[in-house]
Motif scaffolding. Structure first.
Motif, PDB file in Angstrom:
ATOM      1  N   MET A 136       0.844  -1.181   0.000  1.00  0.00           N
ATOM      2  CA  MET A 136       0.000   0.000   0.000  1.00  0.00           C
ATOM      3  C   MET A 136       0.887   1.241   0.000  1.00  0.00           C
ATOM      4  N   SER A 137       0.556   2.241  -0.808  1.00  0.00           N
ATOM      5  CA  SER A 137       1.402   3.412  -0.979  1.00  0.00           C
ATOM      6  C   SER A 137       1.199   4.462   0.107  1.00  0.00           C
ATOM      7  N   GLY A 138       0.079   4.490   0.785  1.00  0.00           N
ATOM      8  CA  GLY A 138      -0.201   5.511   1.784  1.00  0.00           C
ATOM      9  C   GLY A 138      -0.694   6.813   1.178  1.00  0.00           C
ATOM     10  N   LYS A 139      -0.802   6.869  -0.145  1.00  0.00           N
ATOM     11  CA  LYS A 139      -1.284   8.078  -0.807  1.00  0.00           C
ATOM     12  C   LYS A 139      -2.792   8.181  -0.631  1.00  0.00           C
ATOM     13  N   VAL A 140      -3.287   9.415  -0.560  1.00  0.00           N
ATOM     14  CA  VAL A 140      -4.709   9.655  -0.320  1.00  0.00           C
ATOM     15  C   VAL A 140      -5.287  10.446  -1.480  1.00  0.00           C
ATOM     16  N   SER A 141      -6.405   9.989  -1.999  1.00  0.00           N
ATOM     17  CA  SER A 141      -7.106  10.709  -3.058  1.00  0.00           C
ATOM     18  C   SER A 141      -7.909  11.847  -2.440  1.00  0.00           C
ATOM     19  N   GLY A 142      -7.789  13.038  -3.034  1.00  0.00           N
ATOM     20  CA  GLY A 142      -8.519  14.201  -2.535  1.00  0.00           C
ATOM     21  C   GLY A 142     -10.021  14.015  -2.528  1.00  0.00           C
ATOM     22  N   MET A 143     -10.529  13.157  -3.421  1.00  0.00           N
ATOM     23  CA  MET A 143     -11.980  12.979  -3.448  1.00  0.00           C
ATOM     24  C   MET A 143     -12.493  12.207  -2.237  1.00  0.00           C
ATOM     25  N   LYS A 144     -11.578  11.673  -1.424  1.00  0.00           N
ATOM     26  CA  LYS A 144     -11.983  10.958  -0.217  1.00  0.00           C
ATOM     27  C   LYS A 144     -11.863  11.815   1.037  1.00  0.00           C
ATOM     28  N   VAL A 145     -11.418  13.071   0.884  1.00  0.00           N
ATOM     29  CA  VAL A 145     -11.305  14.001   2.005  1.00  0.00           C
ATOM     30  C   VAL A 145     -12.558  14.866   2.024  1.00  0.00           C
ATOM     31  N   LYS A 146     -13.219  14.928   3.173  1.00  0.00           N
ATOM     32  CA  LYS A 146     -14.505  15.632   3.240  1.00  0.00           C
ATOM     33  C   LYS A 146     -14.482  16.742   4.278  1.00  0.00           C
ATOM     34  N   LEU A 147     -15.156  17.840   3.937  1.00  0.00           N
ATOM     35  CA  LEU A 147     -15.351  18.943   4.868  1.00  0.00           C
ATOM     36  C   LEU A 147     -16.750  18.811   5.461  1.00  0.00           C
ATOM     37  N   PHE A 148     -16.826  18.853   6.788  1.00  0.00           N
ATOM     38  CA  PHE A 148     -18.099  18.736   7.481  1.00  0.00           C
ATOM     39  C   PHE A 148     -18.419  20.041   8.192  1.00  0.00           C
ATOM     40  N   ILE A 149     -19.693  20.409   8.170  1.00  0.00           N
ATOM     41  CA  ILE A 149     -20.196  21.594   8.852  1.00  0.00           C
ATOM     42  C   ILE A 149     -21.132  21.092   9.947  1.00  0.00           C
ATOM     43  N   LYS A 150     -20.930  21.560  11.177  1.00  0.00           N
ATOM     44  CA  LYS A 150     -21.811  21.143  12.272  1.00  0.00           C
ATOM     45  C   LYS A 150     -22.907  22.177  12.447  1.00  0.00           C
ATOM     46  N   GLU A 151     -24.140  21.722  12.439  1.00  0.00           N
ATOM     47  CA  GLU A 151     -25.265  22.615  12.693  1.00  0.00           C
ATOM     48  C   GLU A 151     -25.290  22.956  14.182  1.00  0.00           C
ATOM     49  N   ALA A 152     -25.386  24.237  14.506  1.00  0.00           N
ATOM     50  CA  ALA A 152     -25.291  24.701  15.888  1.00  0.00           C
ATOM     51  C   ALA A 152     -26.403  24.161  16.785  1.00  0.00           C
ATOM     52  N   MET A 153     -27.633  24.146  16.300  1.00  0.00           N
ATOM     53  CA  MET A 153     -28.770  23.763  17.148  1.00  0.00           C
ATOM     54  C   MET A 153     -28.789  22.278  17.496  1.00  0.00           C
ATOM     55  N   SER A 154     -28.663  21.417  16.491  1.00  0.00           N
ATOM     56  CA  SER A 154     -28.830  19.982  16.722  1.00  0.00           C
ATOM     57  C   SER A 154     -27.524  19.219  16.862  1.00  0.00           C
ATOM     58  N   GLY A 155     -26.395  19.834  16.476  1.00  0.00           N
ATOM     59  CA  GLY A 155     -25.127  19.119  16.493  1.00  0.00           C
ATOM     60  C   GLY A 155     -24.985  18.200  15.298  1.00  0.00           C
ATOM     61  N   LYS A 156     -25.993  18.211  14.421  1.00  0.00           N
ATOM     62  CA  LYS A 156     -25.995  17.371  13.225  1.00  0.00           C
ATOM     63  C   LYS A 156     -24.808  17.730  12.333  1.00  0.00           C
ATOM     64  N   VAL A 157     -24.144  16.739  11.795  1.00  0.00           N
ATOM     65  CA  VAL A 157     -22.983  16.966  10.951  1.00  0.00           C
ATOM     66  C   VAL A 157     -23.383  16.764   9.497  1.00  0.00           C
ATOM     67  N   LEU A 158     -23.014  17.724   8.669  1.00  0.00           N
ATOM     68  CA  LEU A 158     -23.393  17.699   7.263  1.00  0.00           C
ATOM     69  C   LEU A 158     -22.163  17.910   6.385  1.00  0.00           C
TER      70      LEU A 158
END
Length: 141
Positions: A1-23
């Motif tokens: 395994m090379s240890g390289k990471v594809s950028g399409m597998k990196v995700k940005l999550f935003i947490k909703e303040a009221m419910s704590g729900k992650v989107l």
């Protein structure tokens, strides 16, 4: 395994303040980290070379995504931007490692070209520390 990471597998999550729900909802993301350089040169510095130490640090995230009117993450970002509120965000690698912090939305653009997909872009300026959480270790793996 090379240890390289594809950028399409990196995700940005935003947490909703009221419910704590992650989107999530981005396409590309860039995590920027920098530090001030403090001059630590003195008269006894060897060889007349400048010396420096690290000063205050800062971080930011720039990202964009395809615009989808029903996307909850986009609605949370838009609401926070219009209300001048910060957002809690984290960038997650496929391993589970997270870069997390509170950020101010400093730019929030919507691009609607005549002959292409409607996209949005955002600039998030870190407010305080960026924490790093290592991926959980799974026993036996």
């Amino acid at each position: 395994m090379s240890g390289k990471v594809s950028g399409m597998k990196v995700k940005l999550f935003i947490k909703e303040a009221m419910s704590g729900k992650v989107l999530a909802g981005q396409r590309n993301a860039t995590l920027n980290r920098s530090a001030e350089s403090i001059d630590a040169t003195s008269k006894d510095t060897e060889g007349f070379w400048k010396e420096s130490i690290q000063g205050f640090k800062e971080w930011s995230i720039d990202c964009d995504g395809a615009f989808i009117e029903s996307d909850e993450a986009y609605k949370i970002l838009e609401t926070a931007f219009l209300a001048s509120e910060n957002v809690d965000v984290y960038l997650e690698l496929p391993s589970g490692t997270k870069y997390e912090g509170n950020a101010t939305i400093t730019d929030f653009s919507l691009e609607a070209p005549y002959d292409d997909l409607v996209t949005w872009s955002i600039a998030l300026q870190g407010n305080g520390a960026l924490t790093t959480t290592a991926a959980p270790v799974v026993p036996g793996v």
